[in-house]
Design a protein around this motif. Structure first.
Motif, mmCIF file in Angstrom:
data_model
loop_
_atom_site.group_PDB
_atom_site.id
_atom_site.type_symbol
_atom_site.label_atom_id
_atom_site.label_comp_id
_atom_site.label_asym_id
_atom_site.label_seq_id
_atom_site.Cartn_x
_atom_site.Cartn_y
_atom_site.Cartn_z
ATOM 1 N N SER A 194 0.805 -1.227 0.000
ATOM 2 C CA SER A 194 0.000 0.000 0.000
ATOM 3 C C SER A 194 0.835 1.273 0.000
ATOM 4 N N GLN A 195 2.152 1.147 -0.191
ATOM 5 C CA GLN A 195 2.983 2.352 -0.270
ATOM 6 C C GLN A 195 2.513 3.224 -1.436
ATOM 7 N N TYR A 196 2.532 4.533 -1.226
ATOM 8 C CA TYR A 196 2.152 5.436 -2.318
ATOM 9 C C TYR A 196 3.172 5.314 -3.444
ATOM 10 N N ALA A 197 2.684 5.224 -4.674
ATOM 11 C CA ALA A 197 3.572 5.069 -5.822
ATOM 12 C C ALA A 197 2.991 5.793 -7.026
ATOM 13 N N HIS A 198 3.879 6.186 -7.918
ATOM 14 C CA HIS A 198 3.511 6.857 -9.170
ATOM 15 C C HIS A 198 4.392 6.246 -10.261
ATOM 16 N N VAL A 199 3.944 6.312 -11.504
ATOM 17 C CA VAL A 199 4.720 5.673 -12.575
ATOM 18 C C VAL A 199 6.144 6.203 -12.697
ATOM 19 N N ILE A 200 6.428 7.417 -12.197
ATOM 20 C CA ILE A 200 7.813 7.890 -12.230
ATOM 21 C C ILE A 200 8.706 7.073 -11.295
ATOM 22 N N ASP A 201 8.088 6.225 -10.459
ATOM 23 C CA ASP A 201 8.869 5.417 -9.525
ATOM 24 C C ASP A 201 9.387 4.116 -10.147
ATOM 25 N N MET A 202 8.911 3.764 -11.343
ATOM 26 C CA MET A 202 9.308 2.486 -11.927
ATOM 27 C C MET A 202 10.795 2.459 -12.293
ATOM 28 N N VAL A 203 11.283 3.514 -12.943
ATOM 29 C CA VAL A 203 12.694 3.542 -13.337
ATOM 30 C C VAL A 203 13.623 3.494 -12.122
ATOM 31 N N PRO A 204 13.443 4.372 -11.121
ATOM 32 C CA PRO A 204 14.351 4.275 -9.968
ATOM 33 C C PRO A 204 14.250 2.947 -9.227
ATOM 34 N N THR A 205 13.072 2.319 -9.254
ATOM 35 C CA THR A 205 12.928 1.006 -8.616
ATOM 36 C C THR A 205 13.765 -0.034 -9.348
ATOM 37 N N VAL A 206 13.699 -0.023 -10.667
ATOM 38 C CA VAL A 206 14.496 -0.977 -11.458
ATOM 39 C C VAL A 206 15.982 -0.744 -11.225
ATOM 40 N N LEU A 207 16.421 0.505 -11.280
ATOM 41 C CA LEU A 207 17.845 0.792 -11.097
ATOM 42 C C LEU A 207 18.313 0.363 -9.706
ATOM 43 N N ASP A 208 17.495 0.606 -8.702
ATOM 44 C CA ASP A 208 17.828 0.198 -7.336
ATOM 45 C C ASP A 208 17.938 -1.320 -7.247
ATOM 46 N N ALA A 209 16.958 -2.019 -7.830
ATOM 47 C CA ALA A 209 16.964 -3.488 -7.781
ATOM 48 C C ALA A 209 18.163 -4.071 -8.522
ATOM 49 N N LEU A 210 18.609 -3.408 -9.579
ATOM 50 C CA LEU A 210 19.725 -3.900 -10.384
ATOM 51 C C LEU A 210 21.076 -3.419 -9.869
ATOM 52 N N GLY A 211 21.053 -2.511 -8.910
ATOM 53 C CA GLY A 211 22.311 -1.977 -8.403
ATOM 54 C C GLY A 211 23.019 -1.078 -9.395
ATOM 55 N N ILE A 212 22.242 -0.330 -10.169
ATOM 56 C CA ILE A 212 22.796 0.563 -11.188
ATOM 57 C C ILE A 212 22.509 2.005 -10.796
ATOM 58 N N GLU A 213 23.501 2.851 -10.861
ATOM 59 C CA GLU A 213 23.302 4.273 -10.604
ATOM 60 C C GLU A 213 22.813 4.964 -11.870
ATOM 61 N N ALA A 214 21.907 5.900 -11.703
ATOM 62 C CA ALA A 214 21.457 6.682 -12.850
ATOM 63 C C ALA A 214 22.644 7.445 -13.429
ATOM 64 N N PRO A 215 22.884 7.364 -14.730
ATOM 65 C CA PRO A 215 24.049 8.021 -15.314
ATOM 66 C C PRO A 215 23.901 9.538 -15.323
ATOM 67 N N THR A 216 25.005 10.217 -15.281
ATOM 68 C CA THR A 216 24.993 11.680 -15.362
ATOM 69 C C THR A 216 25.029 12.152 -16.806
#
Length: 784
Positions: free
Chosen positions: A432-454
């Motif tokens: 039941s955590q609040y979520a929005h579709v903008i959360d999908m990308v950071p969730t995937v990167l977190d799960a994969l252990g990848i930092e968002a590139p600069t």
């Protein structure tokens, strides 16, 4: 000896001598993902409401999606933007839709930073990020993220799928397509379906087969290389197309109507625990007809429309199941992070009565119950472009109010399933955590252990605006990280903040209560009035379905949240607020080529999309085709702009030159030549001359006189009592020598290719008469 490798941009670590025997090689390091990196699969459904999947309480059978939910997690607090392209831009970039320039779909762009239709390159796609990290990247199905003016063969192609980090693409570029006659693109070129509807073709089946093939192509070469697949069905967007046997599974199941559906689904949702036990079902919507007051014919028709929708959804689920089973057969399922989501709530584009041709809705053409009842046995088949009525839309969003394009929870709250057997211990649980579709990308990167590139491809990246949900995977009590989220869709606004939701509906809580329909404009003075009196306030911790408006008793909180909405609006390029609906589609936008009065087209080329095609509605125009008729005659289409939802075709049948006009399947008109076509090379023309006024409000374009010519000599004439006022239809691109896709006219089978030879075609919108232009046309065609 092991190969020596080095990273790009670092010094060569080998030895370079004068000869090979005194040298040591080293190789640029291939771009490899880390060992054991999971595959990522996004499954994006279209127009599926919170209460339409079986695992969210629906009576519609979705066993394969239910199985993913049982193997993973269901979120009951995921939100979208309330419209397709804006939501899809969020789920691929992790930025808000106005940050992506997609306040609306690209067809509704308006030329402001938050609404220009061009997703900035500084907002990198997940595909671009994962490509840099050793992934194969595939997009399959619906795209709708390229500015509509850039979807032709002239490009540019940098905002097509292959320009945004996907290595392969198979699907359609627009917002929806015919499931039997889709407008397909493979990579950067148009392509045609490999089978016909008569041979069993259906788009969903095709997309699944292509998805499996893409995965297998790479896995058989590099089994350890992970993939990211963005798999987007055309379902459940209209047209609701499905083989009859799937719809017939639901015969009689919806005869008790949409309110009964809501009540049963609501009870099931509570039983499942997908909604809180204290949830109150939102009211019967004033814009929705009372089922019991409908005639027997209306109930019969509307129940069948829902049977078709249900069969379409079960059919879609079945083939998604085939894709999941394929992953299991490959041994890839356990280590695939799967996210299933819809892009917005259930769609109200079918209008209050539903339609056998959605193009009627976009042209203000009223529905005809008698005609629709006559079509009832063919609804769901290739003959019609059907959509269900508002009652089923409202029911599909149970327990919430309203629907797609509005920012009440019915438009923004959607099913969200996350399944990753190897990475998530929890099974079959609800989050039941609040979520929005903008959360999908950071969730995937977190799960994969990848930092968002600069930086991506030399472009400095903007900050990702979403929050990771990974902490909730195995901890149901993990605190929500996403505390504040604005919403705005065509003037309908809301704001979530720490469990509260402020909503400012436009044009009102319903069209009936507002006394206005969708698309009514908001003036500056009206906006001031709305900010003073138009906002509602809901405490979601106690009122999951937004049924108890606390605007009066929590006035200070509401005022603070209105101010907060404007802070968020300033931060994310939301302003100016523009509530116009389909009127936005008429905005003038930059074109690749300058507007002109004469257009030359060639046979064998790609279909020219309607957004970059000549504007021939409600104006005088002529079309001339330079063609060769062999001895013995010819038949087939010379020039077409249409499909089975509307348009026109210029063709030869039974030896006669013919102009056919499809008025949104409401009426068909034909004008034929008085004599057979002569053999040899000739210029075949028709002239469209308006003969009366346009009445857009009543769905009527100009009536017209049609004249047919061979080498400038009049050979036939006739009248069109009414024409299409606003949009020819989905398949209304320019095609020379054929009518690809669904047939514009019912008296031939597509593509009905011309059996003679076509050299060129000229579209002239100068309004000059054909008989006075014949020699000029011949010269103009010769020079091109």
């Amino acid at each position: 000896m092991a190969l020596k490798e080095y990273k790009s941009g670092t010094a060569f670590p080998g030895v370079i001598g004068r000869t090979a025997d005194v040298s040591t090689p080293a190789w640029p390091q291939p771009n490899r993902a880390r060992d054991g990196a999971p595959n990522v699969l996004f499954i994006v459904l279209d127009d599926v409401g919170f209460g339409q999947l079986g695992c969210y309480g629906s009576p519609i059978a979705t066993p394969n999606l239910d199985a993913l939910a049982s193997d993973g997690l269901r979120y009951n607090n995921m939100h979208t933007t309330a419209l397709c392209s804006p939501s899809r831009s969020c789920m691929l970039t992790g930025r808000n839709h106005h940050s992506n320039g997609l306040a609306c779909i690209t067809e509704g762009s308006t030329g402001y930073p938050g609404s220009n239709g061009n997703i900035p390159f500084e907002n990198g796609f997940l595909s671009e990020i994962l490509l840099q990290n050793g992934y194969n990247t595939y997009a399959v199905g619906k795209w709708h993220l390229t500015p509509v003016e850039q979807c032709s063969a002239a490009g540019p192609y940098d905002r097509w799928p292959l320009g945004r980090g996907f290595e392969r693409f198979y699907g359609f570029l627009g917002g929806d397509t015919n499931q039997y006659y889709p407008e397909l693109v493979r990579d950067n070129s148009q392509t045609e379906p490999e089978k016909t509807p008569e041979e069993g073709y259906h788009l969903t089946v095709d997309l699944v087969e292509k998805a499996k093939r893409m995965i297998a192509d790479a896995k058989q070469v590099a089994p350890n290389k992970p993939f990211f697949m963005y798999f987007c069905t055309g379902a459940m967007h209209a047209p609701h197309h499905v083989p009859k046997e799937w719809a017939d599974k639901y015969k009689g199941q919806f005869d008790d109507g949409w309110d009964a559906y809501r009540e049963k689904t609501f009870a099931k949702q509570k039983e499942m625990g997908i909604i809180p036990q204290n949830t109150v079902l939102s009211r019967h919507d004033p814009d929705v007809q009372d089922w019991n007051s409908l005639s027997n014919g209306e109930r019969k028709l509307y129940a069948r429309m829902m049977e078709v929708f249900a069969g379409f959804l079960e059919h879609t689920d079945h083939y998604i199941g085939e894709l999941i089973q394929f992953l299991k057969d490959l041994g890839e399922y356990e280590n695939t992070l799967i996210m299933v989501i819809s892009d917005n709530g259930a769609s109200a584009e079918g209008g209050p009565t539903g339609s056998v041709n959605e193009n009627k809705f976009f042209n203000n053409v009223p529905e005809n119950l008698e005609q629709n009842l006559a079509a009832i046995d063919d609804i769901g088949g290739p003959k019609f472009f059907n959509h269900y009525p508002w009652g089923w839309t409202h029911a599909g969003n149970t327990p919430f109010r309203r629907w797609k394009r509005e920012t009440y929870r019915g438009g923004t709250s959607d099913p969200f399933i996350v399944c990753w057997p190897k990475g998530i211990k929890a099974k079959g649980e609800i989050r039941s955590q609040y979520a929005h579709v903008i959360d999908m990308v950071p969730t995937v990167l977190d799960a994969l252990g990848i930092e968002a590139p600069t930086v991506i491809k030399g472009v400095t990246q903007s900050p990702i605006e979403g929050f990771s949900l990974a902490s909730s995977f195995d901890d149901a009590s993990a605190p929500s990280k996403h505390l504040t989220q604005y919403f705005e869709m065509m003037g309908h606004r809301s704001l979530y903040h720490e469990g509260w939701r402020a909503v400012c509906p436009w044009p009102g809580t319903s069209f009936v209560e507002a006394g206005m329909g969708f698309g009514a404009p908001i003036s500056y003075d009206k906006l001031v009035e709305l900010d003073a009196h138009g906002w509602e306030l809901y405490n979601l911790t106690e009122d999951f379905a937004e049924t108890n408006n606390l605007a009066e008793t929590e006035r200070d909180r509401l005022i603070a949240m209105i101010g907060m909405w404007y802070v968020e609006a300033g931060k994310y390029n939301v302003l100016p607020i523009d509530s116009r609906g389909t009127q936005r589609f008429m905005e003038e936008r930059p074109q690749i080529a300058a507007d002109r009065k004469k257009y030359v087209y060639y046979p064998g080329t790609q279909v020219v999309p309607s957004n970059v095609a000549p504007r021939v509605l409600n104006c005088a125009h002529s079309i001339s085709v330079d063609a060769v008729v062999p001895e013995g005659g010819a038949e087939g289409v010379l020039f077409s702009m249409g499909g089975n939802d509307g348009g026109f075709s210029f063709y030869v049948q039974n030896g006669k030159l013919t102009y056919g006009y499809n008025y949104v399947t409401e009426s068909y008109f034909k004008v034929e030549s008085s004599q057979p076509l002569p053999s040899g090379r000739h210029i075949f023309s028709f002239q469209f001359t308006p003969t009366g006024p346009v009445d857009i409000a009543r769905g009527k374009g100009t009536p017209a006189n049609i004249e047919l010519f061979v080498d400038g000599q009049l050979v036939g004439t006739g009248e069109l009592p009414v024409t299409i006022p606003l949009s020819l239809g989905l398949g209304a691109g320019v095609a020379v020598g054929a009518d690809p896709g669904s047939p514009t006219m019912p008296d031939y089978q597509p593509p009905f290719k011309f059996t003679g030879q076509i050299n060129k075609a000229l579209v002239d919108v100068t309004g000059e008469a054909v008989e006075n232009l014949e020699e000029k046309m011949r010269m103009y065609l010769a020079r091109q």
